[in-house]
Scaffold this active site. Structure first.
Site, short mmCIF file in Angstrom:
data_model
loop_
_atom_site.label_atom_id
_atom_site.label_comp_id
_atom_site.label_asym_id
_atom_site.label_seq_id
_atom_site.Cartn_x
_atom_site.Cartn_y
_atom_site.Cartn_z
N ARG A 1 -15.00 2.63 -2.75
CA ARG A 1 -14.93 1.32 -2.10
C ARG A 1 -15.13 1.54 -0.60
O ARG A 1 -14.45 2.39 -0.01
CB ARG A 1 -13.56 0.69 -2.34
CG ARG A 1 -13.37 -0.53 -1.47
CD ARG A 1 -12.10 -1.22 -1.77
NE ARG A 1 -10.96 -0.58 -1.14
CZ ARG A 1 -9.70 -0.93 -1.39
NH1 ARG A 1 -9.45 -1.87 -2.27
NH2 ARG A 1 -8.71 -0.34 -0.77
N CYS B 1 -8.75 -2.73 -11.38
CA CYS B 1 -8.31 -1.54 -10.64
C CYS B 1 -7.07 -1.81 -9.80
O CYS B 1 -6.61 -0.95 -9.07
CB CYS B 1 -9.43 -1.00 -9.75
SG CYS B 1 -9.88 -2.12 -8.43
N GLU C 1 -11.12 -9.97 -5.46
CA GLU C 1 -9.76 -9.95 -4.92
C GLU C 1 -9.36 -11.31 -4.36
O GLU C 1 -8.27 -11.46 -3.82
CB GLU C 1 -9.67 -8.94 -3.78
CG GLU C 1 -9.97 -7.53 -4.18
CD GLU C 1 -9.98 -6.61 -2.99
OE1 GLU C 1 -9.06 -5.80 -2.86
OE2 GLU C 1 -10.94 -6.69 -2.18
N HIS D 1 0.81 -1.22 0.00
CA HIS D 1 0.00 0.00 0.00
C HIS D 1 0.85 1.27 0.00
O HIS D 1 0.44 2.29 -0.50
CB HIS D 1 -0.97 -0.02 1.18
CG HIS D 1 -2.13 -0.91 0.90
ND1 HIS D 1 -2.22 -2.18 1.41
CD2 HIS D 1 -3.19 -0.75 0.10
CE1 HIS D 1 -3.31 -2.74 0.95
NE2 HIS D 1 -3.93 -1.90 0.16
N ASP E 1 -4.55 -7.97 -4.42
CA ASP E 1 -4.93 -9.03 -3.49
C ASP E 1 -5.20 -10.34 -4.22
O ASP E 1 -4.93 -11.41 -3.68
CB ASP E 1 -6.17 -8.62 -2.68
CG ASP E 1 -5.78 -7.74 -1.52
OD1 ASP E 1 -4.82 -8.09 -0.82
OD2 ASP E 1 -6.40 -6.68 -1.32
N ARG F 1 1.74 -9.87 -0.26
CA ARG F 1 2.07 -8.78 -1.20
C ARG F 1 3.02 -7.76 -0.59
O ARG F 1 3.60 -6.95 -1.30
CB ARG F 1 0.78 -8.09 -1.66
CG ARG F 1 0.02 -7.46 -0.53
CD ARG F 1 -1.37 -6.99 -0.95
NE ARG F 1 -1.38 -5.63 -1.43
CZ ARG F 1 -2.49 -4.94 -1.65
NH1 ARG F 1 -3.68 -5.51 -1.48
NH2 ARG F 1 -2.45 -3.70 -2.07
N ARG G 1 -10.16 4.61 -2.39
CA ARG G 1 -9.87 3.77 -1.23
C ARG G 1 -10.28 4.54 0.03
O ARG G 1 -9.47 5.25 0.64
CB ARG G 1 -8.38 3.43 -1.18
CG ARG G 1 -7.91 2.50 -2.29
CD ARG G 1 -6.42 2.21 -2.15
NE ARG G 1 -5.99 1.05 -2.89
CZ ARG G 1 -5.41 1.09 -4.10
NH1 ARG G 1 -5.20 2.24 -4.68
NH2 ARG G 1 -5.04 -0.02 -4.69
C1 PEP Z 1 -6.34 -4.74 -5.01
O1 PEP Z 1 -6.29 -5.57 -4.10
O2 PEP Z 1 -5.92 -4.98 -6.17
C2 PEP Z 1 -6.93 -3.42 -4.78
C3 PEP Z 1 -7.16 -2.60 -5.77
O3 PEP Z 1 -7.16 -3.06 -3.49
P1 PEP Z 1 -5.98 -2.65 -2.46
O4 PEP Z 1 -4.71 -2.55 -3.25
O5 PEP Z 1 -6.35 -1.38 -1.83
O6 PEP Z 1 -5.99 -3.80 -1.50
MG MG Z 2 -7.30 -5.16 -2.28
#
Ligand code: PEP
Ligand code: MG
Length: 553
Positions: free
Chosen positions: A330, A500, A429, A187, A453, A463, A294
């Site tokens: 979201r 996304c 996800e 993130h 995810d 990740r 987000r």
């Molecule tokens: C993802 O998981 O690809 C996503 C867009 O959400 P985040 O990266 O905020 O978990």
């Molecule tokens: Mg995600």
């Protein structure tokens, strides 16, 4: 000196280094001369901590209500706990050491005791002990806050940055950041791209040096960091910075142009944002909408739970600024690496697999309802769509729809207006969601694939862990096949499916995603014009069969 790492967000930054060391927060241990004076120092810090907590309690009662504010009351009572106080004072007296160290030791032994208890409630109290102890230590050390502050634009160096540290960076003052840890899918990396600041991660050994105040150049395009560059390097990098800016400018002729492939398929090109401040960049880069807001960053940026009105004002402003363009918000995805201190959620052994995202909403329906009320109230100010994170089962959608109905009924009874056209979709996800996307598609208006995810959960690879970066590869055939399944299932049910996750920003994979049938791509604002360029140059018909053959067979 030249250092190398992995690139996260390109661009060139030139400026002074500011080092953020988490070691700064390590308690310094030293011997004392007077037990009495040290105990007095501890008592004064404890009294001040109680005062702070009382002030926080009063503010929280107004902001989030008595029930949620209660935690500050509990913390303030804990600071009066005779066992805790006695333990600190005993350590000071017996070991003749400073109060900070005594508080740290007491905290460790209380946490161990709580951790070994059967009851989840009691185990949760360990986090409270940590919280109150850190508060006292901070006061004893004369530190005000752990937020990274700089009063002149600087390049931030850190061992790693948590999402909440990153989110609190002053954007105007942050030229770039360089970290030792982190992965390109974390993130923190995502935030760097959203903020559009050059960032290089995985630079080994930076914590061993003292770079503070030194001249630095960060080349986000190839992951190079120059410390005290010589005149020639400086000249070369100034030129590169200029060229980078020119390239961006050259793409500006695409502003106002349609995002349509060479063979005529319209692709929706949307932006990912985490904050109201990102909307300027969304508009400047001519996004056709917001594909992923987000919303949890509202919670991460705040020191207390953002109440309904606070949230409403943010959603309303984003919707108003985007006018007729669609805004997909979201609902909050809290948990895993996105920890929100003041929410005092349990420490779990495996948080990425635990109470995260929609699961938090089901455990804390009051938080979820507050957000939904704010969202529906804001819905009359623009074109709102909602989507839900970390879905694995159909029943979750049913339960969400029931909660939404209850929220709408509440708003009706209060005479508050909301739009009847709020589209509802979900994020894909998890492998489970991808596999049952046919069923999910029947209940929703769109699907949005979160490949960050989806890769993590399909490939059993954290990740955020740089050591297993090569395992967490969103280009893996398994991930691409899941994307294909989702798109096919969405289309079979007459709804669109977009992407996304960070894969959407990877220009090397744009053709692949288009061949897989993605209807929309949503990525950081800074990459959108380059994506539009790529999409306009792609003839899907000409490449589709070959790409699909490679992925599916
Ligand atoms: C993802 O998981 O690809 C996503 C867009 O959400 P985040 O990266 O905020 O978990
Ligand atoms: Mg995600």
């Amino acid at each position: 000196m030249t250092l190398r790492g992995r690139t996260v967000c390109d661009g060139v930054a030139i400026g002074k280094a500011m080092v953020y060391r988490r070691e700064d927060n390590i308690i310094k241990r030293y011997h004392i001369d007077s037990i009495e004076a040290e105990i007095e120092r501890f008592d004064a810090a404890r009294a001040r901590a109680i005062g702070e907590l009382e002030a926080l309690y009063s503010r929280a009662v107004t902001d989030v209500g008595e029930e949620s504010a209660e935690i500050f009351g509990i913390h303030s009572q804990m600071l009066d706990d005779p066992d805790y106080i006695e333990s600190v004072k005993d350590i000071i007296a017996n070991e003749m050491i400073n109060a900070e160290t005594a508080v740290g030791h007491t905290c460790d032994s209380f946490m161990q005791m709580f951790d070994s208890m059967e009851s989840a409630y009691m185990r949760g109290r360990g986090a409270d002990i940590k919280d109150i102890s850190e508060r006292i230590i901070k006061i004893l050390e004369g530190r005000d806050s752990r937020a990274i502050r700089t009063d002149e634009p600087a390049i931030i160096f850190a061992d790693d940055l948590t999402p909440s540290e990153t989110v609190q960076l002053d954007r105007k003052m942050t030229l770039a950041f360089v970290t030792e840890g982190g992965t390109s899918n974390s993130h923190t990396a995502i935030l760097a791209r959203m903020m559009n600041i050059p960032a290089v991660i995985g630079v080994q050994g930076i914590c061993a040096y003292s770079f503070d105040g030194r001249d630095v150049i960060v080349d986000g395009a190839d992951g190079t960091v120059y410390i005290d560059p010589d005149a020639e390097t400086l000249k070369k990098m100034r030129k590169k910075q200029h060229e980078y800016e020119m390239r961006r400018e050259n793409l500006s002729h695409l502003i106002g142009k349609e995002t349509i492939t060479a063979d005529g398929k319209k692709i929706e090109l949307h932006a990912n944002i985490g904050n109201i401040f990102d909307v300027d960049s969304v508009i400047a880069n001519d996004a056709e909408g917001i594909g992923l807001f987000r919303s949890e960053f509202l919670y991460l940026e705040s020191n207390s739970f953002p109440d309904e009105d606070e949230q409403f004002n943010v959603y309303r402003e984003v919707l108003e600024r985007m006018g007729k363009k669609r805004v997909v918000i979201r609902t909050f995805d809290i948990g895993a690496d996105k920890r929100v201190g003041y929410l005092h959620m349990d420490n779990e052994k495996n948080p990425a697999m635990g109470i995260r995202a929609i699961r938090v909403c089901f455990e804390h329906k009051d938080w979820f309802k507050t957000q939904l009320r704010a969202l529906y109230r804001a819905s009359v100010y623009g074109r709102l769509a909602l989507m839900f994170p970390l879905i694995t089962s159909e029943w979750e959608i049913d339960e969400i729809l029931e909660i939404i109905d209850a929220v709408k009924a509440e708003l009706d009874s209060e005479g508050i207006k909301y739009s009847d056209n709020v589209e509802l979709g979900c994020m894909i996800e998890t492998p489970a969601a991808a596999i049952i996307s046919d069923d999910l598609a029947k209940k929703l208006s769109f699907l949005s694939i979160g490949t960050n995810d989806l890769a993590q959960y399909s490939l059993a690879a954290d990740r955020g862990n740089p050591r297993i970066g090569r395992y967490c590869d969103y280009r893996h055939k398994a991930v691409l096949r899941l994307i294909y399944t989702v798109v096919e299932n969405a289309h079979k049910n007459g709804i669109p499916a977009g992407v996304c996750g960070e894969i959407a920003a990877d220009l090397d994979l744009t053709r692949t995603l288009l061949a897989l049938g993605a209807d929309s791509l949503s990525a950081s604002p800074g990459i959108l014009l380059a994506l539009r360029d790529k999409i306009r140059k792609t003839d899907i018909g000409a490449v589709r069969d070959e790409i699909l053959k490679e992925i599916l067979t």
